[in-house]
Design a protein around this motif. Structure first.
Motif, PDB file in Angstrom:
ATOM      1  N   TYR A 148       0.827  -1.206   0.000  1.00  0.00           N
ATOM      2  CA  TYR A 148       0.000   0.000   0.000  1.00  0.00           C
ATOM      3  C   TYR A 148       0.862   1.257   0.000  1.00  0.00           C
ATOM      4  CZ  TYR A 148      -3.810  -3.187   1.147  1.00  0.00           C
ATOM      5  OH  TYR A 148      -4.728  -4.201   1.121  1.00  0.00           O
ATOM      6  N   TRP A 149       0.611   2.157  -0.983  1.00  0.00           N
ATOM      7  CA  TRP A 149       1.362   3.392  -1.146  1.00  0.00           C
ATOM      8  C   TRP A 149       0.373   4.530  -1.433  1.00  0.00           C
ATOM      9  CZ3 TRP A 149       6.929   3.242  -1.429  1.00  0.00           C
ATOM     10  CH2 TRP A 149       7.473   1.949  -1.401  1.00  0.00           C
ATOM     11  N   THR A 150       0.429   5.577  -0.626  1.00  0.00           N
ATOM     12  CA  THR A 150      -0.392   6.750  -0.903  1.00  0.00           C
ATOM     13  C   THR A 150       0.490   7.860  -1.469  1.00  0.00           C
ATOM     14  OG1 THR A 150      -0.149   7.486   1.404  1.00  0.00           O
ATOM     15  CG2 THR A 150      -2.138   6.305   0.832  1.00  0.00           C
ATOM     16  N   ILE A 151      -0.107   8.719  -2.292  1.00  0.00           N
ATOM     17  CA  ILE A 151       0.630   9.810  -2.917  1.00  0.00           C
ATOM     18  C   ILE A 151       0.338  11.084  -2.132  1.00  0.00           C
ATOM     19  CG2 ILE A 151       1.182  10.976  -5.077  1.00  0.00           C
ATOM     20  CD1 ILE A 151       1.563   7.870  -5.027  1.00  0.00           C
ATOM     21  N   GLY A 152       1.238  11.415  -1.205  1.00  0.00           N
ATOM     22  CA  GLY A 152       1.083  12.610  -0.393  1.00  0.00           C
ATOM     23  C   GLY A 152       0.241  12.384   0.845  1.00  0.00           C
ATOM     24  N   ASN A 153       0.104  13.468   1.608  1.00  0.00           N
ATOM     25  CA  ASN A 153      -0.581  13.408   2.893  1.00  0.00           C
ATOM     26  C   ASN A 153      -1.890  14.201   2.858  1.00  0.00           C
ATOM     27  OD1 ASN A 153      -0.725  12.829   5.819  1.00  0.00           O
ATOM     28  ND2 ASN A 153      -0.356  15.016   6.030  1.00  0.00           N
ATOM     29  N   GLU A 154      -1.883  15.446   3.255  1.00  0.00           N
ATOM     30  CA  GLU A 154      -3.103  16.282   3.230  1.00  0.00           C
ATOM     31  C   GLU A 154      -2.890  17.382   2.192  1.00  0.00           C
ATOM     32  OE1 GLU A 154      -3.451  17.431   7.315  1.00  0.00           O
ATOM     33  OE2 GLU A 154      -4.228  15.474   7.946  1.00  0.00           O
ATOM     34  N   ASN A 155      -2.830  16.986   0.933  1.00  0.00           N
ATOM     35  CA  ASN A 155      -2.378  17.900  -0.115  1.00  0.00           C
ATOM     36  C   ASN A 155      -3.367  19.003  -0.434  1.00  0.00           C
ATOM     37  OD1 ASN A 155      -1.381  14.846  -0.944  1.00  0.00           O
ATOM     38  ND2 ASN A 155       0.242  16.366  -0.787  1.00  0.00           N
ATOM     39  N   TYR A 156      -4.613  18.873  -0.024  1.00  0.00           N
ATOM     40  CA  TYR A 156      -5.569  19.973  -0.131  1.00  0.00           C
ATOM     41  C   TYR A 156      -5.196  21.118   0.810  1.00  0.00           C
ATOM     42  CZ  TYR A 156      -7.175  16.881   3.598  1.00  0.00           C
ATOM     43  OH  TYR A 156      -7.218  16.058   4.701  1.00  0.00           O
ATOM     44  N   GLY A 157      -4.286  20.871   1.767  1.00  0.00           N
ATOM     45  CA  GLY A 157      -3.822  21.915   2.676  1.00  0.00           C
ATOM     46  C   GLY A 157      -2.597  22.646   2.161  1.00  0.00           C
ATOM     47  N   ASN A 158      -2.483  22.784   0.842  1.00  0.00           N
ATOM     48  CA  ASN A 158      -1.306  23.412   0.231  1.00  0.00           C
ATOM     49  C   ASN A 158      -1.498  24.892  -0.080  1.00  0.00           C
ATOM     50  OD1 ASN A 158      -3.100  23.313  -1.899  1.00  0.00           O
ATOM     51  ND2 ASN A 158      -1.830  22.035  -3.224  1.00  0.00           N
ATOM     52  N   GLY A 159      -2.608  25.474   0.376  1.00  0.00           N
ATOM     53  CA  GLY A 159      -2.886  26.877   0.134  1.00  0.00           C
ATOM     54  C   GLY A 159      -3.919  27.127  -0.935  1.00  0.00           C
ATOM     55  N   HIS A 160      -4.295  26.110  -1.682  1.00  0.00           N
ATOM     56  CA  HIS A 160      -5.247  26.302  -2.774  1.00  0.00           C
ATOM     57  C   HIS A 160      -6.592  26.803  -2.262  1.00  0.00           C
ATOM     58  CE1 HIS A 160      -6.917  25.779  -6.757  1.00  0.00           C
ATOM     59  NE2 HIS A 160      -7.889  25.012  -6.278  1.00  0.00           N
ATOM     60  N   TYR A 161      -6.962  26.378  -1.072  1.00  0.00           N
ATOM     61  CA  TYR A 161      -8.236  26.812  -0.492  1.00  0.00           C
ATOM     62  C   TYR A 161      -8.044  27.862   0.600  1.00  0.00           C
ATOM     63  CZ  TYR A 161      -9.893  22.662  -2.941  1.00  0.00           C
ATOM     64  OH  TYR A 161     -10.178  21.727  -3.903  1.00  0.00           O
ATOM     65  N   GLY A 162      -6.835  28.397   0.719  1.00  0.00           N
ATOM     66  CA  GLY A 162      -6.572  29.452   1.686  1.00  0.00           C
ATOM     67  C   GLY A 162      -5.639  29.042   2.790  1.00  0.00           C
ATOM     68  N   SER A 163      -5.877  27.907   3.415  1.00  0.00           N
ATOM     69  CA  SER A 163      -5.016  27.434   4.497  1.00  0.00           C
ATOM     70  C   SER A 163      -3.861  26.622   3.919  1.00  0.00           C
ATOM     71  CB  SER A 163      -5.807  26.575   5.481  1.00  0.00           C
ATOM     72  OG  SER A 163      -6.805  27.338   6.128  1.00  0.00           O
ATOM     73  N   ALA A 164      -2.647  26.869   4.458  1.00  0.00           N
ATOM     74  CA  ALA A 164      -1.456  26.193   3.919  1.00  0.00           C
ATOM     75  C   ALA A 164      -0.612  25.638   5.053  1.00  0.00           C
ATOM     76  CB  ALA A 164      -0.639  27.166   3.075  1.00  0.00           C
ATOM     77  N   GLU A 166       0.684  22.111   4.259  1.00  0.00           N
ATOM     78  CA  GLU A 166       1.313  20.979   3.580  1.00  0.00           C
ATOM     79  C   GLU A 166       2.296  21.493   2.523  1.00  0.00           C
ATOM     80  OE1 GLU A 166       1.374  16.700   3.672  1.00  0.00           O
ATOM     81  OE2 GLU A 166       0.212  18.146   4.859  1.00  0.00           O
ATOM     82  N   ALA A 167       3.530  21.003   2.571  1.00  0.00           N
ATOM     83  CA  ALA A 167       4.534  21.413   1.592  1.00  0.00           C
ATOM     84  C   ALA A 167       4.089  21.025   0.181  1.00  0.00           C
ATOM     85  CB  ALA A 167       5.878  20.764   1.910  1.00  0.00           C
ATOM     86  N   ASP A 168       4.248  21.960  -0.757  1.00  0.00           N
ATOM     87  CA  ASP A 168       3.883  21.705  -2.148  1.00  0.00           C
ATOM     88  C   ASP A 168       4.656  22.661  -3.047  1.00  0.00           C
ATOM     89  OD1 ASP A 168       2.774  21.178  -4.590  1.00  0.00           O
ATOM     90  OD2 ASP A 168       0.686  21.403  -3.948  1.00  0.00           O
ATOM     91  N   GLU A 169       5.637  22.130  -3.759  1.00  0.00           N
ATOM     92  CA  GLU A 169       6.467  22.946  -4.632  1.00  0.00           C
ATOM     93  C   GLU A 169       5.916  23.059  -6.045  1.00  0.00           C
ATOM     94  OE1 GLU A 169      10.406  21.295  -4.409  1.00  0.00           O
ATOM     95  OE2 GLU A 169      10.824  22.287  -2.481  1.00  0.00           O
ATOM     96  N   HIS A 170       4.772  22.478  -6.322  1.00  0.00           N
ATOM     97  CA  HIS A 170       4.178  22.600  -7.650  1.00  0.00           C
ATOM     98  C   HIS A 170       3.652  24.021  -7.845  1.00  0.00           C
ATOM     99  CE1 HIS A 170       4.000  18.288  -6.691  1.00  0.00           C
ATOM    100  NE2 HIS A 170       4.089  18.082  -7.998  1.00  0.00           N
ATOM    101  N   ALA A 171       3.912  24.586  -9.008  1.00  0.00           N
ATOM    102  CA  ALA A 171       3.415  25.929  -9.296  1.00  0.00           C
ATOM    103  C   ALA A 171       1.887  25.951  -9.286  1.00  0.00           C
ATOM    104  CB  ALA A 171       3.955  26.399 -10.644  1.00  0.00           C
ATOM    105  N   ASP A 172       1.297  24.893  -9.790  1.00  0.00           N
ATOM    106  CA  ASP A 172      -0.152  24.736  -9.803  1.00  0.00           C
ATOM    107  C   ASP A 172      -0.534  23.861  -8.613  1.00  0.00           C
ATOM    108  OD1 ASP A 172      -2.807  24.152 -10.259  1.00  0.00           O
ATOM    109  OD2 ASP A 172      -2.533  23.474 -12.326  1.00  0.00           O
ATOM    110  N   LYS A 173      -1.294  24.416  -7.693  1.00  0.00           N
ATOM    111  CA  LYS A 173      -1.648  23.689  -6.471  1.00  0.00           C
ATOM    112  C   LYS A 173      -3.092  23.191  -6.493  1.00  0.00           C
ATOM    113  CE  LYS A 173       1.832  25.860  -3.554  1.00  0.00           C
ATOM    114  NZ  LYS A 173       2.700  26.147  -4.709  1.00  0.00           N
ATOM    115  N   SER A 174      -3.662  23.106  -7.652  1.00  0.00           N
ATOM    116  CA  SER A 174      -5.059  22.714  -7.790  1.00  0.00           C
ATOM    117  C   SER A 174      -5.225  21.203  -7.702  1.00  0.00           C
ATOM    118  CB  SER A 174      -5.595  23.187  -9.145  1.00  0.00           C
ATOM    119  OG  SER A 174      -4.991  22.437 -10.196  1.00  0.00           O
TER     120      SER A 174
END
Length: 668
Positions: A148-164, A166-174
């Motif tokens: 079992y392998w998951t891709i990331g943790n709480e990636n919706y917490g990358n700032g896309h919805y305001g709260s940040a 979770e680390a996310d270096e992608h230019a597009d955080k959608s």
């Protein structure tokens, strides 16, 4: 005092025999129904989290404690740290990495525990190639067989919805970008080992940012991820921290589980494309805000693990094994260190120290009771209670035994419980009961009460194990159910079993089963159903000797609305902010005559939904019933629009059925 006691005994000996004490009448009714079948316990059901900042994660002492508790899955490298962790050089830039927490050390501890790993690949600052190399090292080079392998943790917490957070270096955080990257990761990782299972991060229905549509997105996080990556994933991964204003409030949140699981399953089936039924659900983090190390945390753990597993979640994980001291307080007479850990970290703040390192906290004992209660291969069955302060869960074992978990959430008073069994007759004798009480440092065990009557101490967890009075071999349970529905009927079908069987069809109703009918065929049509309503059914096979099988796995369906209705209603959530939304309703008159003085009526599906305000009509609410009254006539073929603000504090299940002047409308 000794002489006074002796005199009292002598007087008792010469006096008339005392009248036997009369047992206190039960104040709680509990029903346990083997005909209301739920999910089967899998081989990785009981999980916990390990983190690379915890130097104890690979020690024999910790592995032994987790093994003793029945832990079958351990998650690594630890929450949000996963999105900054690079496995090859064992670094987490910006975070602390403790000694002896590398991947091989983790795997050695997992093997001593007897648990499978759940590994989080770094989405935030990693690459698909890095994740594929990790799979190669784990399963090809080392032969660990990490499935079992998951891709990331709480990636919706990358700032896309305001709260940040979770680390996310992608230019597009959608969510669109997350889904595209999950696809790339899945392809690269499965090219190395096609047998692994890939999980994508979703939000738990009723928890932020569920329902919110971000700027530039076509749908919510879950909708976007499932639509774009559903074809490449094998499971979805959610977290749940339900909060609560008090310990008592927190302990009511288990009531959200069935609706949240229903909504999440519906999202998967709606958006993940063909063969979406193969996608399973994991819950890899949960905990409480109040009483984390004391009895509220323990009661919550037992209640929520049971509730989630019964709804088909294949693994549930506590956050986490060790965490560290927080703000110290007293909860229900016990010192609480506000520590997310199951085991003490042994550290101190300015004035208070925790117990010695690896001392179990109360939730650990609840987890160990879960290990005794929900074993691989057991089947959860329906239970019901007439008292909100007592929760119940039950499983049927392969040998026919029954295990019943009873949770008293009242911190002050014992509860006397009358247990009623349906589809099961307990063998005679006094059952063995395991109990964990407030402030205890171990689970106690004693033969007490009876199969039909138990007294639950305040703030306690009790586990009864009962043998069957009729252990004779029974027919195999019916196979997978399917249904075809209309607004008022549902035809239930299942594979044929052995010759000569009769089949009984049951509807689950508040945890117990209501028989709808019986047949010798392999299908049955249920009639007189309500439009737009959710139903869960099971089928039981019975042979010519009267022996009944275990219940089939459950089937949940929602009836439709009449195609030839005199009106149609289109209900939309047009703007959601996580605990409320703007709703729009289009009402169309499908008749050849005008409708004057119209009233539209619908009901909130849950008790945590309510009406805020409304417009373009007169809005009134009475409990869960909402009435919308318009003054202007609705001409033939015409549509009118009304709107409202709705509030919710749990999974937001939208209404399915609407009536206009007493006529059921077609929902679009």
């Amino acid at each position: 005092m000794a002489r006074l006691l002796a005199s009292t005994v002598l007087l008792a000996a010469v006096a008339a025999a005392p009248t036997p004490a009369i047992a206190a009448p039960a104040d709680v009714r509990v029903d346990v129904d083997t005909r209301a079948g739920l999910a089967t316990v899998g081989d990785v059901a009981l999980g916990v989290n390990h983190a690379i900042w915890d130097s104890q994660l690979g020690t024999p002492e910790v592995s032994g404690l987790l093994k003793d508790a029945g832990v079958s899955m351990v998650r690594y490298p630890g929450g949000s740290y996963a999105d900054i962790y690079h496995w090859r050089d064992h670094t987490a830039p910006g975070g602390y990495v403790a000694p002896d927490t590398d991947f091989d050390t983790f795997m050695a501890g997992a093997r001593r525990t007897g648990a499978q790993p759940m590994i989080i690949a770094n989405y935030g600052t990693g690459t698909a190639q890095e994740a594929a190399d990790w799979v190669r090292y784990a399963n090809v080079t080392k032969g660990y067989g990490a499935k079992y392998w998951t891709i990331g943790n709480e990636n919706y917490g990358n700032g896309h919805y305001g709260s940040a957070w979770e680390a996310d270096e992608h230019a597009d955080k959608s969510p669109k970008e997350y889904a595209a990257t999950v696809t790339a990761y899945a392809q690269a990782m499965k090219a190395v080992d096609p047998t692994i299972k890939i999980g994508a991060v979703l939000t738990m229905p009723g928890n932020w940012p569920d329902g919110i549509v971000g700027t530039g997105d076509q749908g919510s996080w879950n909708q976007e991820v499932l639509t774009r990556a559903g074809s490449v994933i094998d499971f979805v991964d959610v977290h749940w921290y339900p909060g609560g204003s008090s310990a008592a409030d927190t302990l009511t949140k288990n009531g959200h589980i069935q609706d949240a699981a229903f909504l999440l399953r519906r999202q998967i089936d709606t958006y993940a494309g063909t063969n979406a039924g193969r996608i399973t659900i994991s819950m890899t983090e949960t905990n409480v805000d109040i009483g984390r190390n004391t009895q509220p945390g323990a009661l919550f753990l037992a209640d929520v693990y049971s509730g989630l597993l019964a709804q088909g979640v294949f693994t549930v994980h506590w956050w986490n094994v060790h965490n560290g001291i927080g703000t110290v307080s007293e909860v229900a007479g016990q010192t609480d260190y506000q520590d997310f850990g199951l085991l003490s970290s042994g550290n101190c703040n300015a004035s208070v120290c925790q117990p010695p390192l690896n001392t179990p906290f109360a939730p650990y004992y609840a987890l160990s009771m879960m290990g005794d209660f929900a074993r691989p291969g057991d089947r959860f069955i329906g239970t019901g209670t007439d008292n909100a302060l007592v929760s119940t869960h039950a499983v049927r074992r392969a040998n026919g035994d029954l295990a019943v978990l009873l949770i008293n959430k009242d911190p002050d008073a014992a509860r006397t419980v009358a247990l009623n069994y349906h589809g099961f007759t307990p063998a005679a004798g006094t059952p063995t009961v395991a109990t964990f009480t407030n402030g205890a440092h171990a689970v106690s065990s004693a033969s007490t009460g009876s199969a039909s009557a138990q007294t639950l101490p305040p703030y306690s967890i009790s586990l009864l194990t009962l043998h069957s009075a009729n252990p004779a071999a029974a027919p195999a349970a019916p196979g997978r159910l399917t249904s075809t529905t209309t607004d008022r009927t549902a035809t239930i079908s299942w594979p044929a079993g052995a010759a000569g069987l009769k089949y009984e069809v049951y509807r689950q109703n508040n945890g117990v089963a209501e028989q709808l009918g019986e047949t010798t065929s392999t299908s049955f049509t249920v009639r007189n159903l309500e439009p737009g309503r959710r139903y869960t059914v099971n089928v039981v096979a019975r042979d010519g000797s009267g022996r009944a099988s275990a219940a089939s796995l459950p089937l949940t369906f929602v009836t439709g609305t009449p195609a030839d209705a005199p009106c149609t209603v289109k209900f939309r959530d047009t703007n959601d902010w996580g605990n409320g939304y703007v709703g729009a309703i289009d009402i169309t008159n499908k008749t050849a005559s005008p409708i004057t003085g119209w009233t539209l009526t619908f009901a909130w599906p849950t008790t945590w939904q309510s009406l805020g305000s409304g417009w373009n009509a007169v809005w009134t609410a009475d409990g869960r019933t909402v009435r919308v009254t318009g003054d202007s006539p609705l001409a033939p073929g015409a549509t009118t629009n009304v709107g409202f603000v709705g509030n919710y504090s749990g999974p937001n299940v939208l209404p399915e059925a609407f009536t206009l002047n007493g006529n059921v409308c077609k929902s679009e």
